[in-house]
Design an enzyme around this catalytic site. Structure first.
Site, short mmCIF file in Angstrom:
data_model
loop_
_atom_site.label_atom_id
_atom_site.label_comp_id
_atom_site.label_asym_id
_atom_site.label_seq_id
_atom_site.Cartn_x
_atom_site.Cartn_y
_atom_site.Cartn_z
N TYR A 1 4.75 -11.33 -1.01
CA TYR A 1 4.65 -10.58 0.25
C TYR A 1 5.09 -11.48 1.39
O TYR A 1 4.90 -12.70 1.36
CB TYR A 1 3.20 -10.10 0.44
N TYR B 1 -4.28 -11.02 6.17
CA TYR B 1 -3.87 -11.37 4.80
C TYR B 1 -4.55 -12.67 4.34
O TYR B 1 -4.56 -13.00 3.16
CB TYR B 1 -2.35 -11.47 4.73
P1 NAI Z 1 -3.15 -3.81 -8.24
O1 NAI Z 1 -4.52 -4.02 -7.70
O2 NAI Z 1 -2.85 -2.54 -8.91
O3 NAI Z 1 -2.74 -5.03 -9.20
C1 NAI Z 1 -3.32 -6.34 -9.12
C2 NAI Z 1 -3.65 -6.73 -10.55
O4 NAI Z 1 -4.10 -8.08 -10.66
C3 NAI Z 1 -4.77 -5.85 -11.14
O5 NAI Z 1 -4.29 -5.19 -12.29
C4 NAI Z 1 -5.84 -6.87 -11.49
O6 NAI Z 1 -6.65 -6.48 -12.59
C5 NAI Z 1 -4.98 -8.09 -11.77
N1 NAI Z 1 -5.78 -9.32 -11.83
C6 NAI Z 1 -6.68 -9.78 -10.90
N2 NAI Z 1 -7.25 -10.92 -11.35
C7 NAI Z 1 -6.70 -11.20 -12.57
C8 NAI Z 1 -6.86 -12.24 -13.52
N3 NAI Z 1 -7.73 -13.25 -13.32
N4 NAI Z 1 -6.14 -12.20 -14.68
C9 NAI Z 1 -5.25 -11.19 -14.91
N5 NAI Z 1 -5.05 -10.17 -14.03
C10 NAI Z 1 -5.76 -10.18 -12.88
O7 NAI Z 1 -2.18 -3.99 -6.96
P2 NAI Z 1 -0.61 -4.18 -6.80
O8 NAI Z 1 -0.34 -3.91 -5.37
O9 NAI Z 1 0.12 -3.42 -7.84
O10 NAI Z 1 -0.43 -5.75 -7.00
C11 NAI Z 1 0.52 -6.32 -7.85
C12 NAI Z 1 1.18 -7.52 -7.19
O11 NAI Z 1 1.97 -7.07 -6.11
C13 NAI Z 1 0.21 -8.56 -6.63
O12 NAI Z 1 0.73 -9.86 -6.84
C14 NAI Z 1 0.24 -8.23 -5.15
O13 NAI Z 1 -0.17 -9.31 -4.34
C15 NAI Z 1 1.71 -7.89 -4.99
N6 NAI Z 1 2.06 -7.20 -3.76
C16 NAI Z 1 1.39 -6.09 -3.38
C17 NAI Z 1 1.68 -5.47 -2.18
C18 NAI Z 1 0.88 -4.30 -1.71
O14 NAI Z 1 0.91 -3.99 -0.52
N7 NAI Z 1 0.21 -3.59 -2.61
C19 NAI Z 1 2.75 -5.98 -1.29
C20 NAI Z 1 3.44 -7.12 -1.82
C21 NAI Z 1 3.09 -7.72 -2.99
#
Ligand code: NAI
Length: 270
Positions: A150, A160
């Site tokens: 991000y 953030y």
């Molecule tokens: P999400 O909440 O659906 O996915 C985050 C995932 O990380 C979840 O499935 C969670 O279970 C997993 N996770 C957390 N701790 C963990 C661990 N110890 N071991 C394995 N898995 C673990 O949300 P999203 O948005 O799909 O996030 C995916 C990626 O995209 C992240 O890196 C997030 O920072 C990034 N991102 C998200 C944005 C947004 O606005 N949603 C913008 C830019 C980047």
């Protein structure tokens, strides 16, 4: 629409929590494009059960792994190769979590144990995945590894919090490991810097609605949604992007290079 862009490729997709997750859409599209892959998430996230539906839909085995545990990651890469019948062609790291953000800690009052947890879960886990893959010699030549980032890595978005440092570290790891893996195995490593997206991780950031709308108005194409992010991930896993590595790739509808937009001027003139 399928062009079989990933036909014959084997992958590992982390981070699909529910249907809104970016990783969920990547899995659907990877399946559509002919890939076979395993799905993984933290054991605690599995208990919510949603991922099983995705597993059935994509004919993908689910292998629980806490991405901070070397033991879990070793098991993940070993089992994935066994299940899929060979070395891995693509890996998606789609993992982020900050206890400080979750618990509403002010940036001037951070809990440092939690800060370390933020860095471990959201950034070091990317290194741990790649180190494990390298040690097990689990990647195929010309493979592709992606993390999701991000723009708070480059610019300050106060709410953030410590996730900004985690993303800066994630992007730096992509460059350092991209160099190493490029030389040893022709494997490319990149991060995609995605627009704010309505997911569990995204909407956990305080004031998310406001900065979602701000980013939308600041982007000539509007915010990129999870589905278009997944399309970009598929193209990065495909052979069409073989020479792209060590990059932080902006996928943000033009946000990062816009100074101001008419939509924002209109809003601020009200
Ligand atoms: P999400 O909440 O659906 O996915 C985050 C995932 O990380 C979840 O499935 C969670 O279970 C997993 N996770 C957390 N701790 C963990 C661990 N110890 N071991 C394995 N898995 C673990 O949300 P999203 O948005 O799909 O996030 C995916 C990626 O995209 C992240 O890196 C997030 O920072 C990034 N991102 C998200 C944005 C947004 O606005 N949603 C913008 C830019 C980047």
């Amino acid at each position: 629409m399928s062009n079989n862009l990933l036909k014959g490729k084997r992958g590992i997709i982390s981070g699909a929590l529910d249907q809104n997750s970016i990783a969920w859409k990547v899995a659907e599209k990877a399946h559509e494009q002919g890939a076979t892959f395993t799905l993984t998430n933290a054991p605690i996230a599995m208990r919510m059960g949603e991922i099983n539906k995705l597993g059935e839909q994509c004919n993908a085995e689910i292998i629980p792994a806490d991405a901070t545990s070397m033991e879990d990651l070793e098991n993940l890469f070993t089992k994935s190769q066994e299940t899929l019948g060979g070395k891995i062609d693509f890996v998606l790291h789609s993992i982020g979590m900050s206890p400080n953000v979750r618990k509403g800690k002010d940036y001037g009052d951070l809990n440092y144990d939690w800060f370390q947890k933020t860095l471990d879960v959201s950034a070091l886990s990317f290194h741990k995945m790649m180190q494990t893959a390298e040690k097990l010699d689990a990647m195929n030549e010309w493979g592709s590894i992606l993390g999701l980032s991000y723009i708070a890595a480059q610019r300050t978005f106060p709410d953030y919090s410590d996730m900004a440092q985690a993303k800066a570290l994630l992007e730096s790891i992509a460059r350092s490991y991209g160099y190493r893996f490029g030389i040893s195995k022709k494997v490319r490593v990149n991060t995609i810097s995605q627009s704010p997206t309505m997911t569990t991780a995204g909407s956990g950031v305080p004031g998310f609605d406001v900065f979602f709308n701000y980013a939308d108005k600041m982007s000539p194409l509007g915010n990129a949604d999870a589905e278009s992010c997944a399309d970009y991930c598929i193209s990065m896993f495909s052979d069409l992007t073989r020479m792209v590595t060590m990059q932080n790739l902006m996928h943000d509808g033009g946000f990062s290079t816009s100074g101001i937009t008419d939509a924002l001027v209109e809003e601020l003139s009200k």
